[in-house]
Design a protein around this motif. Structure first.
Motif, mmCIF file in Angstrom:
data_model
loop_
_atom_site.group_PDB
_atom_site.id
_atom_site.type_symbol
_atom_site.label_atom_id
_atom_site.label_comp_id
_atom_site.label_asym_id
_atom_site.label_seq_id
_atom_site.Cartn_x
_atom_site.Cartn_y
_atom_site.Cartn_z
ATOM 1 N N THR A 48 0.820 -1.211 0.000
ATOM 2 C CA THR A 48 0.000 0.000 0.000
ATOM 3 C C THR A 48 0.855 1.263 0.000
ATOM 4 O OG1 THR A 48 -1.653 -1.207 1.267
ATOM 5 C CG2 THR A 48 -1.916 1.163 1.185
ATOM 6 N N ARG A 49 1.978 1.208 0.735
ATOM 7 C CA ARG A 49 2.856 2.388 0.787
ATOM 8 C C ARG A 49 4.297 1.990 0.525
ATOM 9 N NH1 ARG A 49 1.305 7.536 3.008
ATOM 10 N NH2 ARG A 49 -0.840 7.448 3.730
ATOM 11 N N SER A 50 4.988 2.826 -0.185
ATOM 12 C CA SER A 50 6.392 2.541 -0.507
ATOM 13 C C SER A 50 7.215 2.445 0.765
ATOM 14 C CB SER A 50 6.942 3.653 -1.396
ATOM 15 O OG SER A 50 8.347 3.675 -1.313
ATOM 16 N N PRO A 51 7.940 1.349 0.947
ATOM 17 C CA PRO A 51 8.806 1.249 2.133
ATOM 18 C C PRO A 51 9.931 2.298 2.098
ATOM 19 C CG PRO A 51 8.682 -0.858 0.953
ATOM 20 C CD PRO A 51 8.008 0.154 0.099
ATOM 21 N N GLN A 52 10.265 2.789 0.896
ATOM 22 C CA GLN A 52 11.352 3.777 0.804
ATOM 23 C C GLN A 52 10.919 5.168 1.283
ATOM 24 O OE1 GLN A 52 11.128 1.766 -2.269
ATOM 25 N NE2 GLN A 52 12.697 0.488 -1.315
ATOM 26 N N ASN A 53 9.762 5.611 0.853
ATOM 27 C CA ASN A 53 9.419 7.008 1.131
ATOM 28 C C ASN A 53 8.046 7.209 1.761
ATOM 29 O OD1 ASN A 53 7.532 6.818 -1.033
ATOM 30 N ND2 ASN A 53 9.216 7.161 -2.455
ATOM 31 N N GLY A 54 7.347 6.125 2.034
ATOM 32 C CA GLY A 54 6.061 6.258 2.722
ATOM 33 C C GLY A 54 4.914 6.740 1.839
ATOM 34 N N GLN A 55 5.174 6.997 0.565
ATOM 35 C CA GLN A 55 4.084 7.512 -0.290
ATOM 36 C C GLN A 55 3.138 6.380 -0.697
ATOM 37 O OE1 GLN A 55 6.278 10.339 -3.179
ATOM 38 N NE2 GLN A 55 4.440 11.349 -2.432
ATOM 39 N N ARG A 56 1.880 6.736 -0.873
ATOM 40 C CA ARG A 56 0.867 5.728 -1.169
ATOM 41 C C ARG A 56 1.022 5.209 -2.588
ATOM 42 N NH1 ARG A 56 -2.737 8.320 0.606
ATOM 43 N NH2 ARG A 56 -3.612 7.503 2.520
ATOM 44 N N LEU A 57 0.940 3.878 -2.731
ATOM 45 C CA LEU A 57 1.121 3.248 -4.045
ATOM 46 C C LEU A 57 -0.206 2.980 -4.747
ATOM 47 C CD1 LEU A 57 3.708 0.615 -2.769
ATOM 48 C CD2 LEU A 57 4.253 2.447 -4.384
ATOM 49 N N ILE A 58 -1.301 2.995 -3.992
ATOM 50 C CA ILE A 58 -2.591 2.591 -4.573
ATOM 51 C C ILE A 58 -3.540 3.780 -4.714
ATOM 52 C CG2 ILE A 58 -2.497 0.222 -3.671
ATOM 53 C CD1 ILE A 58 -4.566 1.308 -1.499
#
Ligand code: NM2
Ligand code: OGA
Ligand code: ZN
Length: 387
Positions: A39-49
């Motif tokens: 759901t969220r990028s482990p690198q930057n916390g931004q939402r993927l969905i």
């Protein structure tokens, strides 16, 4: 005993930790705020969905408190398992409650006649060398809308070093920074020796410059004292004493305009008192030198609108609400230009007065403050990340 109960249809759960009230959490909200790696990028916390990626009939299949103060939620039909830090859920719940009420946002401390203002006024070397000192200085700006600083370097342009302590400067027609001194052909009344009544800068600009630094290089003229006033406190006083006037200044846009130089014509149509859709005060714009003809107010309300502006002006210009001081070389003040108005008394005489000014952005300052709070720990602020 805390409890966690999922509704029969799986659309909500009620979590009661006995620390806040019972928290009603919706399946769609929980799913959207899940922090798993899909759901969220482990690198930057931004939402993927996107929301449209989620099943229409998203439900909670089960939920339970697990060790270490985490809530584990299983969704269906996706079969996704998500964990939420309970402290984070409580923080959001509390914010949700406080955002429902009141004119003044929670992080703001009003000041004026009723309440003294005790600012840190740190030394340049302190804010450069101590993150704690920088944080406390920025906290003043965040809470009171003003911060003061002394012993800053006094070469021309050093104001940019002050801004770089916390953020980024916005360039305007006045330059990346500007000279404030008595000029022979002034393109702005600020560049004279005239008194300037309390004002916010550049209300004719959209978006508004959100912060201003005024840094003193020379101040041996007679007069030229600085004065600041809390516009939010003034707006609250207006609302309490004359609610109908407050409604006019927040319910209709004023027009602001500047065309003092041949190559510039700026205009903005915005309310003097800007509220969020929830009724929270977001910005005060007031500058008697640049209010232009009012066109947004219905004709029959014009006298009442003028009366409202006069009432607001009287509150703003009331000497009991001021903080005043005379800047010495190397001293500066920083204001939240969406809230605190600044002013100066007239200056004359043999000596000289030379300030430099610039417009950093508030969001960059707030970002720096959050990062410092996260490092140094400050329970009063919204420093935690998304979870
Ligand atoms: N200066 C100092 O908003 C204003 O017009 C106030 C702004 C000229 C950049 C003065
Ligand atoms: C300005 C201003 C105040 C001062 O430059 O915007 O308000 O003290 N100056 O000269
Ligand atoms: Zn100004």
């Amino acid at each position: 005993m805390s409890s966690c109960i999922v509704s029969e249809d799986g659309k909500t759960l009620v979590l009661d930790t006995n620390r806040t009230g019972p928290m009603v959490l919706h399946a769609i909200w929980l799913r959207d705020n899940s922090h798993d790696d899909s759901t969220r990028s482990p690198q930057n916390g931004q939402r993927l969905i996107s929301l449209t990626d989620l099943p229409e009939d998203i439900c909670i299949s089960s939920a339970s408190k697990v060790v270490g103060e985490w809530l584990e939620v299983v969704f269906k039909p996706e079969k996704l398992v998500a964990r939420f830090r309970i402290g984070w859920l409580e923080k959001i719940f509390n914010e949700h409650q406080t955002h429902q009420s009141g004119l003044i946002a929670e992080h703001i401390a009003l000041w004026g006649e009723q309440s003294e203002l005790a600012l840190h006024n740190p030394d340049w070397h302190d804010v450069c060398n101590s993150e704690e000192s920088l944080r406390n200085w920025l906290l003043d700006i965040q809470q009171y809308g003003i911060g003061r600083l002394c012993n800053a370097p006094t070469e021309s342009g050093d104001i940019l070093k002050i801004a770089a302590l916390f953020g980024y400067v916005r360039e305007t027609n006045y330059g990346k920074w500007f000279e404030v001194r008595n000029e022979v052909k002034p393109i702005n009344l600020a560049y004279t020796g005239m008194a300037l009544p309390p004002h916010t800068d550049n209300p004719y600009r959209d978006p508004l410059p959100t912060m201003q630094i005024l840094h003193c290089l020379e101040n041996s003229a007679d007069g030229g004292e600085s004065i600041v006033v809390d516009g939010f406190n003034a707006a609250r006083e207006l609302q309490q004493r004359w609610p109908e006037s407050f409604k006019l200044l927040s319910g209709f846009s004023a027009c602001f305009e500047y065309a003092g130089a041949d190559d510039v014509h700026l205009k903005s149509t915005r309310p003097i008192l800007e509220l969020s859709p929830e009724g929270v005060l977001k910005a005060v714009r007031y500058n008697n030198r640049s209010i232009s003809a009012v066109v947004n107010v219905p004709a029959d309300l014009i006298p009442d609108y003028y009366e409202a502006m006069k009432r607001f002006e009287r509150i703003l210009y009331n000497l009991n609400n001021f903080l005043s001081f005379k800047l010495n070389p190397g001293e500066c003040f920083v204001v939240d230009n969406t809230r605190v108005l600044h002013s100066r008394t007239a200056f004359t005489g043999a000596g000289s007065r030379w300030l430099q000014g610039c417009y950093p952005d508030l969001d960059g300052m707030q970002s720096t403050l959050r990062v410092l709070n996260r490092k140094l720990g400050n329970p009063r602020s919204d420093n935690s990340k998304f979870s």
